[in-house]
Write a protein that holds these residues in place. Sequence first.
Motif, PDB file in Angstrom:
ATOM      1  N   VAL A  56       6.674 -19.706  -9.201  1.00 46.57           N
ATOM      2  CA  VAL A  56       6.733 -20.891  -8.017  1.00 46.57           C
ATOM      3  C   VAL A  56       5.329 -20.877  -7.403  1.00 46.57           C
ATOM      4  O   VAL A  56       4.416 -20.016  -7.815  1.00 46.57           O
ATOM      5  CB  VAL A  56       7.690 -20.839  -6.959  1.00 46.57           C
ATOM      6  N   ARG A  57       5.061 -21.922  -6.993  1.00 45.74           N
ATOM      7  CA  ARG A  57       3.758 -21.861  -6.128  1.00 45.74           C
ATOM      8  C   ARG A  57       4.230 -21.428  -4.807  1.00 45.74           C
ATOM      9  O   ARG A  57       5.154 -21.841  -4.190  1.00 45.74           O
ATOM     10  CB  ARG A  57       3.266 -23.374  -6.044  1.00 45.74           C
ATOM     11  N   ALA A  58       3.357 -20.309  -4.212  1.00 47.32           N
ATOM     12  CA  ALA A  58       3.825 -19.852  -2.921  1.00 47.32           C
ATOM     13  C   ALA A  58       3.803 -20.844  -1.781  1.00 47.32           C
ATOM     14  O   ALA A  58       4.761 -20.824  -1.020  1.00 47.32           O
ATOM     15  CB  ALA A  58       2.756 -18.484  -2.684  1.00 47.32           C
ATOM     16  N   ALA A  59       3.058 -21.749  -2.071  1.00 45.69           N
ATOM     17  CA  ALA A  59       2.910 -22.764  -0.946  1.00 45.69           C
ATOM     18  C   ALA A  59       4.313 -23.615  -0.824  1.00 45.69           C
ATOM     19  O   ALA A  59       4.647 -23.988   0.349  1.00 45.69           O
ATOM     20  CB  ALA A  59       1.661 -23.935  -1.189  1.00 45.69           C
ATOM     21  N   VAL A  84       3.444 -25.163 -13.867  1.00 46.58           N
ATOM     22  CA  VAL A  84       4.289 -25.265 -12.823  1.00 46.58           C
ATOM     23  C   VAL A  84       3.476 -26.276 -12.008  1.00 46.58           C
ATOM     24  O   VAL A  84       2.560 -25.707 -11.235  1.00 46.58           O
ATOM     25  CB  VAL A  84       4.646 -24.157 -12.310  1.00 46.58           C
ATOM     26  N   GLY A  85       4.358 -27.415 -11.524  1.00 52.50           N
ATOM     27  CA  GLY A  85       3.649 -28.144 -10.346  1.00 52.50           C
ATOM     28  C   GLY A  85       4.416 -28.116  -9.327  1.00 52.50           C
ATOM     29  O   GLY A  85       5.113 -27.231  -8.864  1.00 52.50           O
ATOM     30  N   GLY A 101      -0.163 -22.658 -13.073  1.00 51.38           N
ATOM     31  CA  GLY A 101      -0.018 -23.398 -11.646  1.00 51.38           C
ATOM     32  C   GLY A 101       0.738 -22.288 -10.874  1.00 51.38           C
ATOM     33  O   GLY A 101       0.819 -22.587  -9.581  1.00 51.38           O
ATOM     34  N   ALA A 102       1.796 -21.487 -11.423  1.00 53.94           N
ATOM     35  CA  ALA A 102       2.559 -20.556 -10.486  1.00 53.94           C
ATOM     36  C   ALA A 102       1.579 -19.479 -10.044  1.00 53.94           C
ATOM     37  O   ALA A 102       0.684 -18.893 -10.771  1.00 53.94           O
ATOM     38  CB  ALA A 102       3.786 -20.043 -11.230  1.00 53.94           C
ATOM     39  N   VAL A 126       7.493 -16.225   0.070  1.00 51.87           N
ATOM     40  CA  VAL A 126       6.948 -15.297  -0.793  1.00 51.87           C
ATOM     41  C   VAL A 126       5.519 -15.731  -0.623  1.00 51.87           C
ATOM     42  O   VAL A 126       4.778 -16.774  -0.795  1.00 51.87           O
ATOM     43  CB  VAL A 126       7.363 -15.123  -2.303  1.00 51.87           C
ATOM     44  N   PRO A 127       4.424 -14.478  -0.456  1.00 52.27           N
ATOM     45  CA  PRO A 127       3.137 -14.700  -0.555  1.00 52.27           C
ATOM     46  C   PRO A 127       2.479 -14.843  -2.073  1.00 52.27           C
ATOM     47  O   PRO A 127       3.227 -14.582  -2.885  1.00 52.27           O
ATOM     48  CB  PRO A 127       2.786 -13.581  -0.013  1.00 52.27           C
TER      49      PRO A 127
END
Length: 402
Positions: A56-59, A84-85, A101-102, A126-127
């Motif tokens: 994932v993207r942490a944001a 991963v967008g 992207g992740a 998650v960071p």
Amino acid sequence: MATLAEAQSYVLGLAGLLAPIEVELADALGLVTAAEVRAGEAVPPFANTAMDGYAVRAADTVGAPVTLQVIGMLAAGAASERAVGAGEALRIMTGAPMPEGADAIVMVERTSTSDDGALVTIEVEVPVGMSVRPAGDDLEPGDVVVAEGVALTPGHLGVLASVGIERVLVRPRPRVGVLSTGDELVEGNAPLRPGQIRESNRPALLAVVAQSGFEGVDLGIARDNEPEVTAAIERAVAECDLVLTSGGVSMGDLDYVKVVLDRIGDMRWMQIDIKPAKPLAAGVVKGVPVVGLPGNPVSSMVSFELFARPLLRQMAGHHELHRAEVPALAAHDLRRARDGRIHFNRVVASLAVDGTWTVRSAGGQGSHQLAGLANANALAVLPDGEGVPAGGTVRTMLLAWP
């Protein structure tokens, strides 16, 4: 009479390091590196996931729980064809490369999916970098993988394989010839005639040679005639890096081994201030070290431990030449008589949960009593005097046998 330290120093001076050889990685276990090995590539070679979960993207996990769209699944050994967008997640398996992207992984245990698998609910924030192994996290190109002079363990072989090393430069295992001599020796269970004894030194020495990580060469029994003993020793030094004989090293012995070694070699015949294993012969024959051990079976084994094994480890490139020693408590009196010598008593050593070593006698202490040796896993080192009382501390050499 020579001191133990003097005799050990002399024996260690008989030979230096064996010339290095290159061996297949599968054959290198226990051998000592003759040169450092550096990594030619990064380990791991790419950023990858440390566990099964979702890339994932942490944001996107801020304010969890959050629901993201699942864009596919990625197994180890494959690469994602799409990035991963925002608002997306990729199902990913341990060891798979991080998709573009992740920047984080959410472990599968902290997620739940919709019935059709199209959506995943992320239960925790998650960071950046969570459960991601960066490229070069273990080794970077140019890093020292194994230094020179290291005895290779299974872990070393694994890390060498991880950077593509197939062959490694090492010191070879010394080839150790073991020769027995004497008309009185009988092998196997053949009937004994008067004056004959069963051969036990050679099997025991070959076993401890192998257990110590060296290559034993069984040279058999040479009977008591000078031509046969000469031929056996000359063949031995032609084939081996070190030769062990047993028997015929006492001051009063009339033995062809002594006659032959004095004639064709440069030998020193010693009496050492120890018990057992007082007599020792050591020298060089045609450039090859020869160590003459006492004939009594316990003396032969103790002498190997004190003199031959350290020399062999030196030849093989090891830095620690001698057995490890620990202070131990005597479970009972370890008595001895004053005689000006250091006594090496066969003992059974045990280690308590609090880290305390304790020793007790392994049985008969005579130099001919192999049963006590077979029960022992250590030698209690008793300096000249009356011994160590029960509860006293005794210096103890830990052995690999029985």
